[in-house]
Design an enzyme around this catalytic site. Structure first.
Site, PDB file in Angstrom:
ATOM      1  N   ALA A  59       0.858  -1.187   0.000  1.00  0.00           N
ATOM      2  CA  ALA A  59       0.000   0.000   0.000  1.00  0.00           C
ATOM      3  C   ALA A  59       0.890   1.232   0.000  1.00  0.00           C
ATOM      4  O   ALA A  59       1.291   1.733   1.051  1.00  0.00           O
ATOM      5  CB  ALA A  59      -0.932   0.010   1.207  1.00  0.00           C
ATOM      6  N   GLU A  60       1.220   1.721  -1.207  1.00  0.00           N
ATOM      7  CA  GLU A  60       2.181   2.811  -1.325  1.00  0.00           C
ATOM      8  C   GLU A  60       1.686   4.093  -0.662  1.00  0.00           C
ATOM      9  O   GLU A  60       2.465   4.839  -0.053  1.00  0.00           O
ATOM     10  CB  GLU A  60       2.491   3.063  -2.806  1.00  0.00           C
ATOM     11  CG  GLU A  60       3.379   2.013  -3.453  1.00  0.00           C
ATOM     12  CD  GLU A  60       2.680   0.682  -3.714  1.00  0.00           C
ATOM     13  OE1 GLU A  60       1.423   0.663  -3.662  1.00  0.00           O
ATOM     14  OE2 GLU A  60       3.361  -0.328  -3.947  1.00  0.00           O
ATOM     15  N   PHE A  83       8.824  -0.263  -6.785  1.00  0.00           N
ATOM     16  CA  PHE A  83       9.073   0.168  -8.157  1.00  0.00           C
ATOM     17  C   PHE A  83       8.420   1.530  -8.335  1.00  0.00           C
ATOM     18  O   PHE A  83       7.300   1.762  -7.853  1.00  0.00           O
ATOM     19  CB  PHE A  83       8.498  -0.822  -9.180  1.00  0.00           C
ATOM     20  CG  PHE A  83       9.244  -2.120  -9.259  1.00  0.00           C
ATOM     21  CD1 PHE A  83      10.303  -2.284 -10.143  1.00  0.00           C
ATOM     22  CD2 PHE A  83       8.905  -3.176  -8.437  1.00  0.00           C
ATOM     23  CE1 PHE A  83      10.998  -3.476 -10.213  1.00  0.00           C
ATOM     24  CE2 PHE A  83       9.594  -4.380  -8.500  1.00  0.00           C
ATOM     25  CZ  PHE A  83      10.649  -4.534  -9.382  1.00  0.00           C
ATOM     26  N   PHE A  86       4.714   2.150  -9.142  1.00  0.00           N
ATOM     27  CA  PHE A  86       3.655   1.984  -8.147  1.00  0.00           C
ATOM     28  C   PHE A  86       3.483   3.205  -7.253  1.00  0.00           C
ATOM     29  O   PHE A  86       2.636   3.198  -6.357  1.00  0.00           O
ATOM     30  CB  PHE A  86       3.957   0.769  -7.264  1.00  0.00           C
ATOM     31  CG  PHE A  86       4.194  -0.511  -8.015  1.00  0.00           C
ATOM     32  CD1 PHE A  86       3.601  -0.727  -9.254  1.00  0.00           C
ATOM     33  CD2 PHE A  86       5.032  -1.493  -7.506  1.00  0.00           C
ATOM     34  CE1 PHE A  86       3.825  -1.903  -9.960  1.00  0.00           C
ATOM     35  CE2 PHE A  86       5.257  -2.664  -8.199  1.00  0.00           C
ATOM     36  CZ  PHE A  86       4.653  -2.885  -9.437  1.00  0.00           C
ATOM     37  N   ILE A  87       4.260   4.240  -7.476  1.00  0.00           N
ATOM     38  CA  ILE A  87       4.233   5.392  -6.576  1.00  0.00           C
ATOM     39  C   ILE A  87       2.995   6.261  -6.774  1.00  0.00           C
ATOM     40  O   ILE A  87       2.653   7.068  -5.912  1.00  0.00           O
ATOM     41  CB  ILE A  87       5.509   6.250  -6.760  1.00  0.00           C
ATOM     42  CG1 ILE A  87       5.754   7.127  -5.525  1.00  0.00           C
ATOM     43  CG2 ILE A  87       5.410   7.106  -8.012  1.00  0.00           C
ATOM     44  CD1 ILE A  87       7.088   7.854  -5.552  1.00  0.00           C
ATOM     45  N   HIS A 129       6.978  -2.025 -14.780  1.00  0.00           N
ATOM     46  CA  HIS A 129       8.227  -1.989 -14.025  1.00  0.00           C
ATOM     47  C   HIS A 129       9.316  -1.256 -14.794  1.00  0.00           C
ATOM     48  O   HIS A 129      10.495  -1.546 -14.632  1.00  0.00           O
ATOM     49  CB  HIS A 129       8.694  -3.412 -13.695  1.00  0.00           C
ATOM     50  CG  HIS A 129       7.744  -4.197 -12.857  1.00  0.00           C
ATOM     51  ND1 HIS A 129       6.624  -4.801 -13.378  1.00  0.00           N
ATOM     52  CD2 HIS A 129       7.730  -4.461 -11.518  1.00  0.00           C
ATOM     53  CE1 HIS A 129       5.965  -5.429 -12.416  1.00  0.00           C
ATOM     54  NE2 HIS A 129       6.601  -5.228 -11.280  1.00  0.00           N
TER      55      HIS A 129
END
Length: 673
Positions: A59-60, A83, A86-87, A129
């Site tokens: 859970a970013e 990665f 995912f930010i 990615h």
């Protein structure tokens, strides 16, 4: 000095900072026992324990949110996003909270966090990615963006990032992790955030890059050297803040600029570098600035982009320009001051040299004073005359030393007088019509009704949203029922808002809701407003949960006195700035002048903030029909913030408060059951 690869340098920097300062902690997905997906935190869990190396859920947003909260409470978190792709779910936490806290707190609070994340392609990463995200965040004031290319820099820059008082996004290209090895200085090795570095000196062409592309540009420079071309390679290292001086110095030396980045071409950070060069070193260029970047597709398959598999492939155009040993000066546009909207413009010669009477009138007297002529400027806007085209140029007093254009005005040449439409709109909005005042009054009435409902619902132990969300929704439903056909105008809100913040957050003007819940002794600062045909109002109150302390009573009394003074002063013929000066003089008498962090008020209507403002220096004269918020506040870090805001209309006799809501402390104490 030990020799390290970048992944080892990153790990060493984290370990050294955790050893140096026990407040430093690491959190992220698999950073603990696993040591990180790339091994950046390998061994840290065993050395520092689970209290300082925290494995988190996937859970970013939560990772960054927890890091922000920890930083605000005295810790120094290093948050890893596994990665960079995912930010994005944490974008709001980074931009709205971490980046803006120092500005919102007037410099009192900072968010000392480091967000580390691997980025970039070239490693069979696929669609999710391989992204380069630097342009998104380099755009945001309040966040530093660091992109090291070499192991020693990664080590020194990361240590500097940990010690920085503000948020730092630390981007590590995953292909560079084990690409090269170099010696990393012993001891407390720091590399300052900000300065770029020239990796290779050159004379024929300046190449600007960061991350993996720095290595590819260095390889390209070695290949070009065999062809007799000397390419200078500048590693930017830090994108925010950006080292403009090093960029411009390199371009002024070589006369040519190439920017290489892995991100998409459109909107990539290279566009910012190109803009800086074009604005500040235009006359030093021998040709257009060139960008070499990925096409505008979601992800680059390996082998589809020449920079990923053949780093020596520099585009043909920059290579060809690099072969030109003779340099010619770029041509300067003639200035016209002022330009449209106050922006200077130039009227350069037509590129094909066609004669033009308007051009002759402008250029001949000026060009006669400048050896060499001024030809070849790029067309930007056609002004409707053969051969005449407008071009934006630097403002008067630019570093080139030119004193500016001396000749006919822009309106003389175009036959049209430039007009700033913003001033027209501002003038139309200043004094409200009777119909507009009726809308604003109805907005005030609904604000009062909704605020009463919200105040009645406040209970110790409940969270803020548990209290104000039902109150706002119930009031909104009443508006729908009682005003058939009503709907909010403008598309920027639901039509009614009611909320409050509590505790230490109130010590910042427009503080944020922490969600800790209402506690006895809390200072609450609330707000309510309704949208009536697009017109707004503002009602804010300071409330205290339980019996106020003596310090709270004194601060509240000072705030109330300041607001009363401002309302007392407001009348037709009074300069807007005088209203604030009156409150400042009273604040000095009351001993709270150092606790003023917000202007006294502003006009309100179709927008939440309109001109004029009740700020010192604003010389607008108050007139009947003008509507203002009146909101001087007293902000004390260890006690809280105290601010009422009322919507006030200027009348023929003075002014009238449109938000009829209790202002005295006894009416604003929240009883504890």
């Amino acid at each position: 000095m030990p020799e390290m690869r970048m992944i080892e340098a990153v790990r060493a920097a984290i370990s050294e900072e955790m050893e140096r300062d026990e407040r430093v902690l690491v959190l992220g997905e698999d950073v603990g026992k696993k040591g990180g997906v790339f091994g950046a935190t390998d061994g840290l869990y065993a050395r520092f324990g689970e209290a300082r190396v925290l494995d988190t859920p996937l859970a970013e947003s939560a990772i960054v949110g927890v890091a922000i909260g920890a930083a605000l409470n005295g810790l120094i978190p290093i948050a890893e996003i596994q990665f960079a792709d995912f930010i994005h779910t944490a974008f709001d936490q980074i931009v709205s909270e971490a980046a803006r806290t120092r500005y919102r707190s007037n410099g009192d609070w900072g968010v000392p966090i480091v967000i580390r994340t691997p980025f970039g392609g070239g490693v069979h990463g696929g669609l999710y990615h391989s992204q380069s995200i630097e342009a998104f965040y380099a755009h945001v004031p309040g966040v530093k963006v660091v992109v090291p290319s070499m192991p020693a820099d990664a080590h020194g820059l990361l240590k500097s990032a940990v010690r920085d008082p503000d948020p730092v996004l630390f981007l590590e290209h995953k292909k560079v992790y084990r690409l090269v090895a170099e010696e990393v200085p012993d001891g407390d090795h720091l590399v300052p955030i900000g300065p770029a570095v020239v990796r290779r000196e050159g004379e024929s062409l300046s190449c600007f890059a960061w991350g993996l592309m720095t290595h590819y540009c260095l390889e390209a420079a070695r290949q070009l050297e065999a062809e007799g071309l000397s390419m200078e390679v500048v590693d930017l290292r830090t994108l925010a803040p950006l080292d403009r001086e090093t960029i411009l110095a390199s371009v002024r030396k070589t006369g040519k600029a190439l920017i290489v980045h892995e991100d998409n071409l459109t909107g990539g950070f290279g566009a910012e570098v190109a803009a800086i060069i074009s604005e500040h070193a235009f006359e030093d260029l021998d040709g257009p600035v060139t960008r070499f970047a990925a096409p505008d597709v979601p992800a680059m398959p390996r082998g589809a982009h020449p920079a990923f598999d053949r780093p020596g492939r520099i585009p043909a155009a920059p290579r060809e320009r690099g072969r030109r040993h003779g340099r010619r000066r770029a041509r300067r546009a003639v200035r016209l001051l002022p330009g449209s909207g106050g922006v200077p413009h130039g009227l350069p010669p037509h590129p094909d040299g066609a004669p033009d009477r308007a051009r002759d009138r402008v250029e001949r007297p000026v060009l006669a004073r400048r050896a060499g002529g001024r030809e070849g400027a790029r067309r930007v806007v056609d002004v409707g005359r053969p051969g005449a085209h407008l071009l934006r140029v630097p403002r008067r007093g630019a570093p080139d030393g030119d004193g500016g254009y001396r000749g006919p005005r822009l309106s003389d040449l175009t036959g049209v007088e430039p007009v700033d439409s913003e001033l027209i709109i501002e003038a139309l909005r200043r004094v409200k019509s009777p119909a507009e005042l009726a809308c604003i009054q109805l907005s005030c009435d609904w604000a009062v009704r909704g605020h009463h409902r919200m105040q009645a619902a406040i209970k110790a132990g409940k969270t803020e949203m548990e209290i104000y969300t039902p109150a706002a929704n119930e009031t909104l439903f009443e508006m729908v029922r009682e005003m058939p056909g009503w709907r909010p105008r403008g598309g920027d809100d639901t039509g009614f808002t009611a909320m409050f913040v509590g505790g230490r957050s109130t010590a910042m003007p427009h503080g944020f809701v922490k969600g800790h819940g209402v506690q006895p002794g809390d200072v609450l600062v609330s707000g309510a407003g309704a949208n009536i045909d697009g017109y707004r109002s503002e009602l804010e109150r300071t409330m205290i949960v339980g019996e106020p302390t003596d310090d709270q009573r004194r601060a509240f009394a000072a705030m109330l006195a300041l607001q009363s003074k401002a309302i007392e002063v407001m009348a037709p013929g009074v300069p807007a700035g005088e209203v604030e000066l009156a409150t400042v003089r009273l604040a000095e008498e009351l001993g709270v002048e150092d606790n003023l962090r917000h202007h006294t008020g502003h006009s309100i209507g179709l927008e939440g903030h309109e001109a004029p403002f009740l700020d010192r220096g604003d010389d607008a004269i108050l007139e009947p029909g003008m509507v203002f918020t009146v909101e001087p506040g007293v902000y004390i870090k260890d006690i809280g913030g105290f601010r009422h805001s009322d919507t006030v209309v200027i009348t023929d006799q003075g002014c009238r408060v449109m938000t009829e809501y209790p202002r005295e402390l006894n009416d604003l104490i929240i009883a504890i059951d």
